[in-house]
Motif scaffolding. Structure first.
Motif, PDB file in Angstrom:
ATOM      1  N   PHE A 102      80.651  67.281  99.987  1.00  0.00           N
ATOM      2  CA  PHE A 102      80.660  65.596  99.234  1.00  0.00           C
ATOM      3  C   PHE A 102      81.056  64.576 100.191  1.00  0.00           C
ATOM      4  O   PHE A 102      81.563  64.660 101.268  1.00  0.00           O
ATOM      5  CB  PHE A 102      81.841  65.840  98.266  1.00  0.00           C
ATOM      6  CG  PHE A 102      81.965  64.591  97.532  1.00  0.00           C
ATOM      7  CD1 PHE A 102      81.428  64.509  96.218  1.00  0.00           C
ATOM      8  CD2 PHE A 102      83.114  63.631  97.672  1.00  0.00           C
ATOM      9  CE1 PHE A 102      81.538  63.212  95.707  1.00  0.00           C
ATOM     10  CE2 PHE A 102      83.344  62.536  97.233  1.00  0.00           C
ATOM     11  CZ  PHE A 102      82.572  62.184  96.064  1.00  0.00           C
TER      12      PHE A 102
ATOM     13  N   TRP B 188      82.579  67.828  92.006  1.00  0.00           N
ATOM     14  CA  TRP B 188      81.894  67.343  93.088  1.00  0.00           C
ATOM     15  C   TRP B 188      80.357  67.246  92.874  1.00  0.00           C
ATOM     16  O   TRP B 188      79.566  68.266  92.698  1.00  0.00           O
ATOM     17  CB  TRP B 188      82.244  68.333  94.361  1.00  0.00           C
ATOM     18  CG  TRP B 188      83.412  68.194  94.684  1.00  0.00           C
ATOM     19  CD1 TRP B 188      84.132  67.174  95.290  1.00  0.00           C
ATOM     20  CD2 TRP B 188      84.685  69.010  94.361  1.00  0.00           C
ATOM     21  NE1 TRP B 188      85.604  67.466  95.447  1.00  0.00           N
ATOM     22  CE2 TRP B 188      85.914  68.481  94.787  1.00  0.00           C
ATOM     23  CE3 TRP B 188      84.880  70.117  93.603  1.00  0.00           C
ATOM     24  CZ2 TRP B 188      87.109  69.253  94.542  1.00  0.00           C
ATOM     25  CZ3 TRP B 188      85.843  70.841  93.286  1.00  0.00           C
ATOM     26  CH2 TRP B 188      86.912  70.184  93.942  1.00  0.00           C
TER      27      TRP B 188
ATOM     28  N   ASN C 296      86.936  64.090  99.224  1.00  0.00           N
ATOM     29  CA  ASN C 296      86.842  65.071  98.359  1.00  0.00           C
ATOM     30  C   ASN C 296      88.231  65.488  97.302  1.00  0.00           C
ATOM     31  O   ASN C 296      87.903  66.073  96.433  1.00  0.00           O
ATOM     32  CB  ASN C 296      86.105  66.535  98.806  1.00  0.00           C
ATOM     33  CG  ASN C 296      87.039  67.227  99.986  1.00  0.00           C
ATOM     34  OD1 ASN C 296      88.375  66.827  99.775  1.00  0.00           O
ATOM     35  ND2 ASN C 296      86.576  67.889 100.636  1.00  0.00           N
TER      36      ASN C 296
ATOM     37  N   PRO D 152      82.727  71.251  97.633  1.00  0.00           N
ATOM     38  CA  PRO D 152      83.601  70.031  98.072  1.00  0.00           C
ATOM     39  C   PRO D 152      83.309  69.583  99.666  1.00  0.00           C
ATOM     40  O   PRO D 152      83.203  68.225  99.690  1.00  0.00           O
ATOM     41  CB  PRO D 152      85.060  70.832  97.844  1.00  0.00           C
ATOM     42  CG  PRO D 152      85.117  71.842  96.834  1.00  0.00           C
ATOM     43  CD  PRO D 152      83.553  72.379  97.071  1.00  0.00           C
TER      44      PRO D 152
END
Length: 321
Positions: A289, A262, A293, A286
């Motif tokens: 993101f 990520w 993800n 994550p």
């Protein structure tokens, strides 16, 4: 022990895996060589290749000279690497463009397992080993956060790029492809490899000639760098094995930042096809993101990557007995 055809076929398969890894920025073909049990044989074999091959050929015949440099091993391995790079360069770059999180997740699991695999071979952690581990980790991590710089695709620069990148390619944890990206040569080299393949398929002699000239310049630099650095590695393994293994373990630990799935894009660049692609990125959690993800699938692929190395290690141990 004398190798048979199945042994060389397995070596070629390992070469295929090394070639695939060397195409990906952040993943090292040297790591694949290490976990598949051929790393030291590769370094020792490269170290044996010099001009004395020709004098031995003249004096003892080609067969003896070929055996002295472990030629069949090198031929099988290099053939696998070349086939992989030519056939998979486009596939892997496309996967990285379309499914980056899933691809990097698999490689993240692979590198995690490799750290354990290489690290457990250190028989004694003394002061030199700890220093080597810290230096390797710090240097590798710095490489992952260093800002790449653009450069002209001159033949001299391609030569220098080949010289430096090949050193990285044979070091576990240090990606030659990422070094090329840092130097601004990655798109030129990958684009040239793709042009070489397309020129052969399309019988375009002009394009083929240009590709051969560029790849030849890169290859000359790579061969020179490989030969010179293999002597250093050969000495390190013979005289400072634990410190060398600690250094390589540190290299792989520091490289985890690069293969973390990520990322947040800080800046972009234009690739050889005129597309805008990430240039500078930083690792994020994550849930920060932007977009899907793929967390569950990413974890599955990390585990799969880890188990891949675990199984390879068990197979290597079984066949070594």
């Amino acid at each position: 022990m004398r190798k048979l055809f199945p042994d060389y076929f397995l070596i070629t398969l390992k070469g295929l895996a090394m070639g695939a890894a060397d195409v990906v920025p952040g993943v090292s073909g040297g790591t694949i060589a290490f976990i598949s049990g051929i790393y030291q044989e590769l370094i020792d074999s490269i170290n044996k290749v010099d001009l004395s091959f020709f004098s031995s050929w003249k004096k003892n015949g080609f067969k003896i000279a070929w055996q002295q440099i472990n030629g069949s091993f090198l031929l099988a391995l290099v053939s696998g690497i070349a086939i992989s790079i030519l056939s998979l360069s486009k596939v892997i770059t496309n996967l990285l463009a379309t499914q980056p999180i899933l691809v990097w997740s698999f490689f993240f699991g692979l590198v995690i397992a490799s750290i354990f695999f290489v690290g457990k071979q250190i028989t004694k952690f003394n002061v030199p080993s700890w220093l080597a581990f810290i230096v390797g980790t710090a240097l590798s991590y710095y490489i992952t956060i260093a800002e790449p710089f653009a450069s002209p695709d001159s033949y001299f620069y391609l030569f220098i790029s080949g010289f430096i990148a090949i050193i990285a390619m044979i070091l576990p944890g240090i990606s030659g492809a990422f070094i090329l990206l840092l130097m601004g040569s990655y798109t030129v080299v990958i684009g040239t490899i793709n042009s070489f393949r397309e020129a052969i398929l399309g019988m375009n002699m002009q394009l083929l000639g240009q590709a051969i000239l560029k790849l030849g310049t890169f290859a000359i630099g790579a061969i020179l760098g490989l030969k010179l650095f293999s002597k250093v590695l050969h000495w390190m393994f013979d005289n400072q094995r634990n410190a060398t293994l600690a250094l390589l373990t540190g290299f792989m630990l520091g490289s985890l930042n690069k293969v973390w799935p990520w990322k947040k894009v800080i800046s972009t660049r234009i690739d050889s096809h005129g597309n805008e692609v990430p240039f500078m990125e930083k690792s994020i959690l994550p849930h920060y993101f932007e977009g899907e993800n793929h967390l569950i699938m990413a974890i599955v692929l990390m585990v799969f990557g880890f188990l891949t190395i675990f199984i390879l290690e068990k197979v290597a141990v079984k066949f070594s007995k």
